[in-house]
Scaffold this motif. Structure first.
Motif, PDB file in Angstrom:
ATOM      1  N   PRO A  82      -4.943   0.250   2.811  1.00 58.73           N
ATOM      2  CA  PRO A  82      -4.600   1.903   3.263  1.00 58.73           C
ATOM      3  C   PRO A  82      -5.691   1.538   4.420  1.00 58.73           C
ATOM      4  CG  PRO A  82      -3.179   1.750   2.149  1.00 58.73           C
ATOM      5  CD  PRO A  82      -4.458   0.223   1.738  1.00 58.73           C
ATOM      6  N   PHE A 115      -2.904   4.742  10.506  1.00 59.71           N
ATOM      7  CA  PHE A 115      -3.335   5.843   9.066  1.00 59.71           C
ATOM      8  C   PHE A 115      -1.374   6.015   8.947  1.00 59.71           C
ATOM      9  CE2 PHE A 115      -2.080  10.413   7.500  1.00 59.71           C
ATOM     10  CZ  PHE A 115      -2.797  10.237   6.935  1.00 59.71           C
ATOM     11  N   LYS A 159       0.434   4.261   5.223  1.00 54.15           N
ATOM     12  CA  LYS A 159       0.857   5.512   4.405  1.00 54.15           C
ATOM     13  C   LYS A 159       2.578   5.493   4.338  1.00 54.15           C
ATOM     14  CE  LYS A 159      -1.046   9.554   3.325  1.00 54.15           C
ATOM     15  NZ  LYS A 159      -0.770   9.741   2.004  1.00 54.15           N
ATOM     16  N   HIS A 203       2.465   1.735   2.324  1.00 51.15           N
ATOM     17  CA  HIS A 203       2.300   1.579   1.456  1.00 51.15           C
ATOM     18  C   HIS A 203       3.000   2.502  -0.086  1.00 51.15           C
ATOM     19  CE1 HIS A 203      -1.041  -1.546   1.503  1.00 51.15           C
ATOM     20  NE2 HIS A 203      -0.612  -1.018   2.879  1.00 51.15           N
ATOM     21  N   GLN A 204       3.604   3.680   0.571  1.00 50.52           N
ATOM     22  CA  GLN A 204       4.429   4.646  -0.266  1.00 50.52           C
ATOM     23  C   GLN A 204       5.578   4.366  -0.157  1.00 50.52           C
ATOM     24  OE1 GLN A 204       2.950   8.308   0.422  1.00 50.52           O
ATOM     25  NE2 GLN A 204       1.073   7.721  -0.213  1.00 50.52           N
ATOM     26  N   GLN A 220      -7.666   8.581   2.613  1.00 48.37           N
ATOM     27  CA  GLN A 220      -7.959   9.811   3.849  1.00 48.37           C
ATOM     28  C   GLN A 220      -9.456  10.572   4.622  1.00 48.37           C
ATOM     29  OE1 GLN A 220      -7.007   9.147   0.899  1.00 48.37           O
ATOM     30  NE2 GLN A 220      -4.590  10.096   1.361  1.00 48.37           N
ATOM     31  N   THR A 257     -10.043   7.709   7.519  1.00 46.68           N
ATOM     32  CA  THR A 257      -8.870   8.179   8.637  1.00 46.68           C
ATOM     33  C   THR A 257      -9.933   9.369   8.933  1.00 46.68           C
ATOM     34  OG1 THR A 257      -6.943   6.714   7.456  1.00 46.68           O
ATOM     35  CG2 THR A 257      -6.794   8.753   9.056  1.00 46.68           C
TER      36      THR A 257
END
Lengths: 162, 261
Positions: free
Chosen positions: A50, A85, A89, A92-93, B15, B18
């Motif tokens: 990610p 992003f 997400k 990878h989830q 996070q 990003t």
């Protein structure tokens, strides 16, 4: 082994940049050109971690603006980082491990990318949103989406890392 | 404490990355027009142009036949007009001498090849293969056989960036012939333009030619821009909104001329 992988990714990124830059006008249909960087970003999201995905997304967006539209520099990295992003997400989830869902999610992201990009460009102009959608965003989505669908026959959309 | 901070950072690096990258992108986007950005594009183009030029030329060759046909048609029309203008020019010269006026200055036309047009149709700029070493300067008008295309926006050593009329930020001072009504032209999506605040007392009709007014320092007068297609009264009732179509087909620009001033 890791160096070999890195070299592979660097060469792939350089290849896609050259492909978009050198053959951009040859791919032109009535002024519409595909966003190969976006298709490549979707592919990368399934093969990188990610964090790597968002950094490469930012880098690709910066290059796209520098090479093709420096007048709005910052807009492509903004949208591509956000797309990276969301993709990372989802991938990878375990949300989009099914091939069908991965394709649908990617097409939705391609659509959103083009719609938001054109909407921001025309924000100051006396044009209705529907006109922007029909004349600019939809043709671009169809072209980029079409190439993406073709590419899905040749590229794997299954997560590799993390 | 430091260890906890590093652990937190490593755990949340996705996070944090990003958010950091989104903030950086937003800051760059909101503070755009720094010359360094254009230098970087020109720098990239100076490196990659030798690779791209053969591809562009190859594409040009495939379209040469079509262009040739179109130019031949133009040539026939122009040769007819040239004969008429010769006599008018002689008469003009005679009258000017009588009035003791100087001849209007002429311009050099420099042919340039379009190296890149961008990915998105809505962002309109052209990367041209002529730069400072060919005497190109910022604000030089860019034309093709159909009419005005735009202006030079940024110049590098061997390439330059042209801003097109179909750019949301470009405005051009124009006049509508034959009434002489003057206004500011702006792009209105696709190949259309809008001229606001044209007095409703002036006789403007669909089919009228729109040319540059010559009031700006950038564009000389009488460069053809477009054709009026529609008039709509403004809400105030005293003026009209004039809509029209550009003469240049912005979807098919492969070769242009830079008007060296």
């Amino acid at each position: 082994m890791k160096t070999k992988q890195t070299i592979k990714w660097v060469l792939l990124i350089a290849g896609i940049i050259l492909l978009q830059y050198l053959f951009n006008e040859l791919l032109d249909i009535k002024g519409i050109r595909p966003d190969l960087f976006l298709i490549f970003l979707i592919y990368l999201a399934f093969h990188l971690s990610p964090t790597q995905t968002v950094w490469v997304a930012f880098f690709l967006g910066m290059l796209e603006d520098l090479l093709f539209h420096p007048m709005v520099i910052g807009l492509s990295p903004l949208l591509k980082t956000f797309t990276g992003f969301i993709l990372a997400k989802l991938v990878h989830q375990s949300y989009i491990h099914l091939r069908f869902f991965s394709i649908i999610s990617s097409i939705i992201l391609i659509f959103l990318n083009h719609v938001i990009f054109n909407w921001i460009i025309f924000i100051d102009m006396p044009m209705r949103f529907i006109e922007i959608l029909v004349n600019y965003s939809l043709p671009e989505v169809l072209y980029t989406g079409g190439i993406f669908l073709l590419a899905t026959y040749f590229i794997s959309l299954s997560p590799e890392t993390e | 404490m430091a260890k906890r901070f590093i652990d937190f950072f490593l755990k949340r690096r996705f996070q944090i990355s990003t958010i950091f990258l989104l903030i950086v992108s937003f800051l760059i986007f909101s503070g755009t027009s720094h010359p360094a950005i254009y230098y970087m594009q020109i720098w990239f183009s100076d490196i990659l142009a030798p690779l791209k030029e053969p591809i562009v030329i190859l594409k040009e060759l495939t379209e040469t036949r079509k262009t040739n046909e179109m130019l031949s048609r133009h040539l026939i029309q122009l040769s007819q007009e040239a004969a008429r203008f010769t006599s008018l020019s002689e008469e003009n010269q005679r009258l000017r001498e009588m009035l003791d006026l100087k001849r209007t200055s002429s311009y050099d036309l420099l042919p340039a090849l379009v190296l890149s047009e961008g990915i998105h149709k809505s962002v309109n700029s052209l990367l041209l293969n002529k730069g400072k070493k060919d005497s190109v300067d910022v604000n030089d008008p860019v034309l093709n056989v159909q009419g005005l295309v735009g202006r030079i926006f940024f110049v590098g050593e061997s390439s330059s960036l042209a801003q097109l009329l179909v750019d949301p930020n470009l405005r051009v001072s124009v006049k509508i012939q034959p009434s002489g009504a003057k206004g500011i032209l702006q792009w209105y999506g696709k190949n259309r333009f809008l001229i606001a605040d044209i007095s409703s007392t002036l006789e403007v009709k669909p089919g009228n030619l729109v040319v540059t007014s010559g009031y700006s320092d950038i564009y000389p007068n009488d460069l053809p821009v477009g054709i009026v297609s529609e008039l709509t009264p403004s809400p105030d009732g005293f003026t009209n909104l004039v809509f029209g179509d550009f003469l240049v087909n912005f979807n098919q620009i492969h070769e242009v001329f830079i008007l060296l001033q």
